[in-house]
Each structure stands twice: as structure tokens, then as C-alpha cells.
Motif scaffolding. Structure first.
Motif, PDB file in Angstrom:
ATOM      1  N   SER A  49       3.019 -20.823  -9.554  1.00 46.91           N
ATOM      2  CA  SER A  49       2.191 -20.114 -10.539  1.00 46.91           C
ATOM      3  C   SER A  49       2.415 -18.607 -10.503  1.00 46.91           C
ATOM      4  O   SER A  49       1.945 -17.883 -11.382  1.00 46.91           O
ATOM      5  N   ALA A  50       3.127 -18.106  -9.491  1.00 53.31           N
ATOM      6  CA  ALA A  50       3.332 -16.664  -9.334  1.00 53.31           C
ATOM      7  C   ALA A  50       4.250 -16.111 -10.425  1.00 53.31           C
ATOM      8  O   ALA A  50       5.231 -16.749 -10.807  1.00 53.31           O
ATOM      9  N   ILE A  51       3.909 -14.929 -10.894  1.00 48.51           N
ATOM     10  CA  ILE A  51       4.701 -14.246 -11.923  1.00 48.51           C
ATOM     11  C   ILE A  51       5.625 -13.200 -11.307  1.00 48.51           C
ATOM     12  O   ILE A  51       6.767 -13.032 -11.717  1.00 48.51           O
ATOM     13  N   LYS A  52       5.112 -12.474 -10.310  1.00 51.18           N
ATOM     14  CA  LYS A  52       5.886 -11.423  -9.649  1.00 51.18           C
ATOM     15  C   LYS A  52       5.554 -11.405  -8.157  1.00 51.18           C
ATOM     16  O   LYS A  52       4.481 -11.831  -7.737  1.00 51.18           O
ATOM     17  N   ARG A  53       6.501 -10.873  -7.385  1.00 52.92           N
ATOM     18  CA  ARG A  53       6.276 -10.595  -5.968  1.00 52.92           C
ATOM     19  C   ARG A  53       6.581  -9.125  -5.701  1.00 52.92           C
ATOM     20  O   ARG A  53       7.437  -8.542  -6.358  1.00 52.92           O
ATOM     21  N   HIS A  54       5.871  -8.592  -4.714  1.00 48.49           N
ATOM     22  CA  HIS A  54       6.071  -7.187  -4.360  1.00 48.49           C
ATOM     23  C   HIS A  54       6.275  -7.068  -2.855  1.00 48.49           C
ATOM     24  O   HIS A  54       5.530  -7.657  -2.073  1.00 48.49           O
ATOM     25  N   TYR A  55       7.297  -6.313  -2.467  1.00 44.25           N
ATOM     26  CA  TYR A  55       7.586  -6.073  -1.053  1.00 44.25           C
ATOM     27  C   TYR A  55       7.602  -4.577  -0.758  1.00 44.25           C
ATOM     28  O   TYR A  55       7.924  -3.756  -1.637  1.00 44.25           O
ATOM     29  N   ARG A  56       7.263  -4.245   0.474  1.00 41.97           N
ATOM     30  CA  ARG A  56       7.392  -2.876   0.965  1.00 41.97           C
ATOM     31  C   ARG A  56       8.254  -2.929   2.226  1.00 41.97           C
ATOM     32  O   ARG A  56       8.114  -3.835   3.046  1.00 41.97           O
ATOM     33  N   TYR A  57       9.138  -1.932   2.354  1.00 43.11           N
ATOM     34  CA  TYR A  57       9.953  -1.821   3.557  1.00 43.11           C
ATOM     35  C   TYR A  57       9.821  -0.406   4.106  1.00 43.11           C
ATOM     36  O   TYR A  57       9.988   0.568   3.371  1.00 43.11           O
ATOM     37  N   PHE A  58       9.545  -0.296   5.419  1.00 43.15           N
ATOM     38  CA  PHE A  58       9.384   1.003   6.049  1.00 43.15           C
ATOM     39  C   PHE A  58      10.547   1.262   7.010  1.00 43.15           C
ATOM     40  O   PHE A  58      10.830   0.454   7.904  1.00 43.15           O
ATOM     41  N   ILE A  59      11.212   2.405   6.802  1.00 41.90           N
ATOM     42  CA  ILE A  59      12.344   2.831   7.627  1.00 41.90           C
ATOM     43  C   ILE A  59      11.909   4.049   8.432  1.00 41.90           C
ATOM     44  O   ILE A  59      11.433   5.043   7.863  1.00 41.90           O
ATOM     45  N   TYR A  60      12.061   3.966   9.738  1.00 42.03           N
ATOM     46  CA  TYR A  60      11.750   5.102  10.605  1.00 42.03           C
ATOM     47  C   TYR A  60      13.057   5.775  10.986  1.00 42.03           C
ATOM     48  O   TYR A  60      13.881   5.197  11.704  1.00 42.03           O
ATOM     49  N   SER A  61      13.249   6.995  10.501  1.00 37.99           N
ATOM     50  CA  SER A  61      14.467   7.760  10.763  1.00 37.99           C
ATOM     51  C   SER A  61      14.186   8.774  11.864  1.00 37.99           C
ATOM     52  O   SER A  61      13.435   9.739  11.652  1.00 37.99           O
ATOM     53  N   HIS A  62      14.789   8.545  13.019  1.00 37.80           N
ATOM     54  CA  HIS A  62      14.541   9.405  14.183  1.00 37.80           C
ATOM     55  C   HIS A  62      15.648   9.152  15.204  1.00 37.80           C
ATOM     56  O   HIS A  62      16.117   8.019  15.340  1.00 37.80           O
ATOM     57  N   PRO A  63      16.082  10.187  15.936  1.00 39.39           N
ATOM     58  CA  PRO A  63      17.150   9.990  16.917  1.00 39.39           C
ATOM     59  C   PRO A  63      16.799   8.991  18.026  1.00 39.39           C
ATOM     60  O   PRO A  63      17.689   8.373  18.615  1.00 39.39           O
ATOM     61  N   VAL A  64      15.500   8.846  18.326  1.00 39.21           N
ATOM     62  CA  VAL A  64      15.054   7.975  19.405  1.00 39.21           C
ATOM     63  C   VAL A  64      14.284   6.790  18.825  1.00 39.21           C
ATOM     64  O   VAL A  64      13.482   6.957  17.896  1.00 39.21           O
ATOM     65  N   ARG A  65      14.486   5.603  19.350  1.00 44.64           N
ATOM     66  CA  ARG A  65      13.802   4.414  18.847  1.00 44.64           C
ATOM     67  C   ARG A  65      12.286   4.584  18.963  1.00 44.64           C
ATOM     68  O   ARG A  65      11.790   5.221  19.891  1.00 44.64           O
TER      69      ARG A  65
ATOM     70  N   TYR B   7       7.481  -6.099   4.590  1.00 48.05           N
ATOM     71  CA  TYR B   7       6.133  -6.622   4.361  1.00 48.05           C
ATOM     72  C   TYR B   7       6.052  -7.265   2.972  1.00 48.05           C
ATOM     73  O   TYR B   7       6.380  -6.613   1.969  1.00 48.05           O
ATOM     74  N   LEU B   8       5.652  -8.519   2.923  1.00 46.47           N
ATOM     75  CA  LEU B   8       5.258  -9.116   1.649  1.00 46.47           C
ATOM     76  C   LEU B   8       3.913  -8.500   1.307  1.00 46.47           C
ATOM     77  O   LEU B   8       2.932  -8.678   2.035  1.00 46.47           O
ATOM     78  N   ALA B   9       3.850  -7.765   0.205  1.00 45.29           N
ATOM     79  CA  ALA B   9       2.686  -6.910  -0.044  1.00 45.29           C
ATOM     80  C   ALA B   9       1.869  -7.283  -1.268  1.00 45.29           C
ATOM     81  O   ALA B   9       0.836  -6.669  -1.522  1.00 45.29           O
ATOM     82  N   GLY B  10       2.290  -8.276  -2.029  1.00 45.45           N
ATOM     83  CA  GLY B  10       1.479  -8.670  -3.171  1.00 45.45           C
ATOM     84  C   GLY B  10       2.150  -9.738  -4.011  1.00 45.45           C
ATOM     85  O   GLY B  10       3.379  -9.838  -4.042  1.00 45.45           O
ATOM     86  N   VAL B  11       1.331 -10.539  -4.657  1.00 48.44           N
ATOM     87  CA  VAL B  11       1.815 -11.599  -5.546  1.00 48.44           C
ATOM     88  C   VAL B  11       0.966 -11.548  -6.809  1.00 48.44           C
ATOM     89  O   VAL B  11      -0.266 -11.510  -6.723  1.00 48.44           O
ATOM     90  N   LEU B  12       1.602 -11.521  -7.952  1.00 49.16           N
ATOM     91  CA  LEU B  12       0.881 -11.448  -9.227  1.00 49.16           C
ATOM     92  C   LEU B  12       0.810 -12.828  -9.867  1.00 49.16           C
ATOM     93  O   LEU B  12       1.814 -13.538  -9.951  1.00 49.16           O
ATOM     94  N   TYR B  13      -0.401 -13.184 -10.332  1.00 49.22           N
ATOM     95  CA  TYR B  13      -0.640 -14.456 -11.017  1.00 49.22           C
ATOM     96  C   TYR B  13      -1.243 -14.196 -12.388  1.00 49.22           C
ATOM     97  O   TYR B  13      -1.754 -13.103 -12.663  1.00 49.22           O
ATOM     98  N   PRO B  14      -1.216 -15.190 -13.272  1.00 46.10           N
ATOM     99  CA  PRO B  14      -1.859 -15.040 -14.583  1.00 46.10           C
ATOM    100  C   PRO B  14      -3.331 -14.657 -14.430  1.00 46.10           C
ATOM    101  O   PRO B  14      -4.001 -15.047 -13.471  1.00 46.10           O
ATOM    102  N   ASP B  15      -3.842 -13.905 -15.401  1.00 42.46           N
ATOM    103  CA  ASP B  15      -5.222 -13.407 -15.343  1.00 42.46           C
ATOM    104  C   ASP B  15      -6.251 -14.521 -15.222  1.00 42.46           C
ATOM    105  O   ASP B  15      -7.332 -14.312 -14.675  1.00 42.46           O
ATOM    106  N   GLU B  16      -5.923 -15.696 -15.727  1.00 40.31           N
ATOM    107  CA  GLU B  16      -6.896 -16.794 -15.718  1.00 40.31           C
ATOM    108  C   GLU B  16      -7.362 -17.163 -14.312  1.00 40.31           C
ATOM    109  O   GLU B  16      -8.465 -17.676 -14.123  1.00 40.31           O
ATOM    110  N   TYR B  17      -6.542 -16.862 -13.300  1.00 38.46           N
ATOM    111  CA  TYR B  17      -6.927 -17.213 -11.938  1.00 38.46           C
ATOM    112  C   TYR B  17      -7.786 -16.130 -11.276  1.00 38.46           C
ATOM    113  O   TYR B  17      -8.448 -16.405 -10.272  1.00 38.46           O
ATOM    114  N   ALA B  18      -7.746 -14.920 -11.795  1.00 44.54           N
ATOM    115  CA  ALA B  18      -8.605 -13.823 -11.320  1.00 44.54           C
ATOM    116  C   ALA B  18      -8.543 -13.650  -9.801  1.00 44.54           C
ATOM    117  O   ALA B  18      -9.565 -13.516  -9.132  1.00 44.54           O
TER     118      ALA B  18
END
Length: 266
Positions: free
Chosen positions: A103-119, A243-254
Motif C-alpha cells: 500500500s506504500a506510495i513512497k519511502r524516505h531514507y536518511r544517511y548520515f556521514i561523519y567526516s573526521h580524521p579520527v573514527r 535510516y529508514l525514515a518514513g513511508v507514505l500511504y494514501p490519505d484514506e489510511y490517515a
């Protein structure tokens, strides 16, 4: 009765979402907790399967139960049987036409990159780490070349079971999330599509990092996309920053997973 649940989890100690023999997975952990409230075996179906180490700030699942319980039983009650790595954030009754995946219409992901010389230490397991500096303007230029409906075979895992590699990528944005102490930089990549191929987001991030570290020019990503050859693309980036950050469904499911502006409601 069918219920839709919004679930949040840290993926570090799980062998991914999908139930597997002799492995601790998010699906099996959640099913056991729901069974403790329902009093019978259940099968939980998710909007999307996440890999080992991948997190979710808004996974959506559905489950069929044979008992009547108040809404809070499927939130606080279920959470009382789970570890601190997983939590049900909300529960809503839905009709039997609803399916968390189909039933999903869209999926949304976020990815975080840490840029630094040391882990990282405090951010370990929550971000993808890169010891090199990134040129965000070049990354954003490359991201713009990947938008739209395309055959994303070049960014697809060899184990992908999707029937078609054609997906509509409507958002791929690169931005500075924050500046950390000692010159560390946290970069956020956001991606929205009707659906994603297996490893597609991590492969897209790998390509953008290839551009951001100036190994290639932004136009290279379009050449890779058009070539449809995974072997000519950049290495896949780490699971921990995804990160899986969101899933969009038709408005009817609210369902409370997305607001009207298209930004995540969490």
C-alpha cells in the motif's frame, strides 16, 4: 483485526529486519513481543526490509490479531516485552485492504556521514565514517543528475529480487547537518522514491562520496547510471549511517508517518 504500527529501532545488534533461523532480527523480536500481548502466534509485515546494521526512525508494519486490545496495548504493552533497541511509536487500526509494503506510495531514507580524521566514538554505529573531507557542492551537483525515473541497475545489489530496476527518485539532497568539535562534519543525505532497490541508497551514497572526495567529476554519476553496470560504480558505503525514515500511504489510511508538506513528521 489488522493493526498498523510505527516502529523505531537501532539495527546494530540485529541481523537485519527479516526473520532468520538462529539469528536475532527485528522482525522476530517484534513478533515475540506482540505475541505476548495477543496470546497467539503472529506474522508481522514491514514496509521494507532493512539490512544488518541499518536503523529505522519510522518503519511501518502491519499485523493481524484475533483479540481486542486498546491502542496503548500495542504500544506500551508491546514495548514492555522488547529491548531498548526497538520501540513501537504508534498503533492504528486499519482495514484488511492495507498492506505495509504494497500500500506504500513512497519511502524516505536518511544517511548520515561523519567526516573526521579520527573514527567516531560517541557516534559509533550511528553514522557512516569517512576520514576525508567532502565537497558538498560537488555532491549536490551529482545528486541532481540522478533525479527522476531511471533504470538504477548500476546501484543495485546482485542479490536484489525486485522485478524491475526502474524507480522514480524524486529527492536526493546533500546538506551539512552540523559541525562537530575538532573539525568534524556531519553530512546528511536524504532520498525519497516510490521504492528502492536492495542496497540502492548505500550505493548512491558511495557514488556521491566518490564525487565529494574529488576522485571523479559530478558528471561521472550520469555515465554510471546510463551504463547500468554495477561493476563500474563506486563501492557501497557502510550500513551504520542509514535510516529508514518514513513511508507514505494514501490519505484514506490517515497514518502519522508523513505530513502534508512532504517532510517527515517525527
Amino acid at each position: 483485526m489488522r493493526w498498523a504500527l510505527g516502529v523505531e529501532y537501532r539495527g546494530n545488534r540485529f541481523a537485519g529486519w527479516q526473520r532468520q533461523p538462529d539469528c536475532q532480527t527485528v522482525q522476530s523480536h517484534l513478533e515475540k513481543a506482540i505475541e505476548a500481548i495477543a496470546g497467539h502466534p503472529v506474522a508481522v509485515h514491514a514496509a521494507g526490509r532493512t539490512d544488518r546494521g541499518v536503523h529505522a526512525s519510522m518503519q511501518v508494519v502491519h499485523v493481524d490479531v484475533e483479540v481486542h486490545r486498546p491502542e496503548m496495548a500495542w504500544v506500551r504493552g508491546v514495548n514492555s516485552f522488547m529491548s531498548d533497541d526497538v520501540a513501537v511509536m504508534w498503533a492504528r487500526p486499519v482495514d484488511e485492504r492495507f498492506h505495509a509494503r504494497f500500500s506504500a506510495i513512497k519511502r524516505h531514507y536518511r544517511y548520515f556521514i561523519y567526516s573526521h580524521p579520527v573514527r567516531p566514538t560517541l557516534l559509533a554505529g550511528q553514522v557512516g565514517w569517512l576520514h576525508q573531507k567532502l565537497d558538498l557542492s560537488l555532491m549536490q551537483e551529482a545528486a541532481g543528475l540522478l533525479l527522476g525515473e531511471h533504470d538504477f541497475s548500476a546501484f543495485r545489489s546482485s542479490e536484489c529480487q525486485a522485478k524491475s530496476p526502474v524507480k522514480n527518485l524524486e529527492l536526493l539532497n546533500v546538506a551539512l547537518a552540523s559541525t562537530q568539535p575538532s573539525n568534524g562534519v556531519l553530512v546528511e543525505v536524504q532520498a525519497t522514491a516510490n521504492a528502492f532497490l536492495h542496497h540502492m541508497v548505500r550505493n548512491l551514497v558511495g557514488a556521491l562520496i566518490h564525487v565529494g572526495t574529488q576522485k571523479v567529476q559530478p558528471g561521472w554519476v550520469k555515465e554510471v547510471l546510463d551504463g547500468k553496470d554495477r561493476h563500474k560504480a563506486a563501492p557501497m558505503f557502510a550500513a551504520e549511517g542509514l535510516y529508514l525514515a518514513g513511508v507514505l500511504y494514501p490519505d484514506e489510511y490517515a497514518l502519522p508517518t508523513w505530513n502534508t508538506t512532504g517532510r517527515l513528521a517525527w
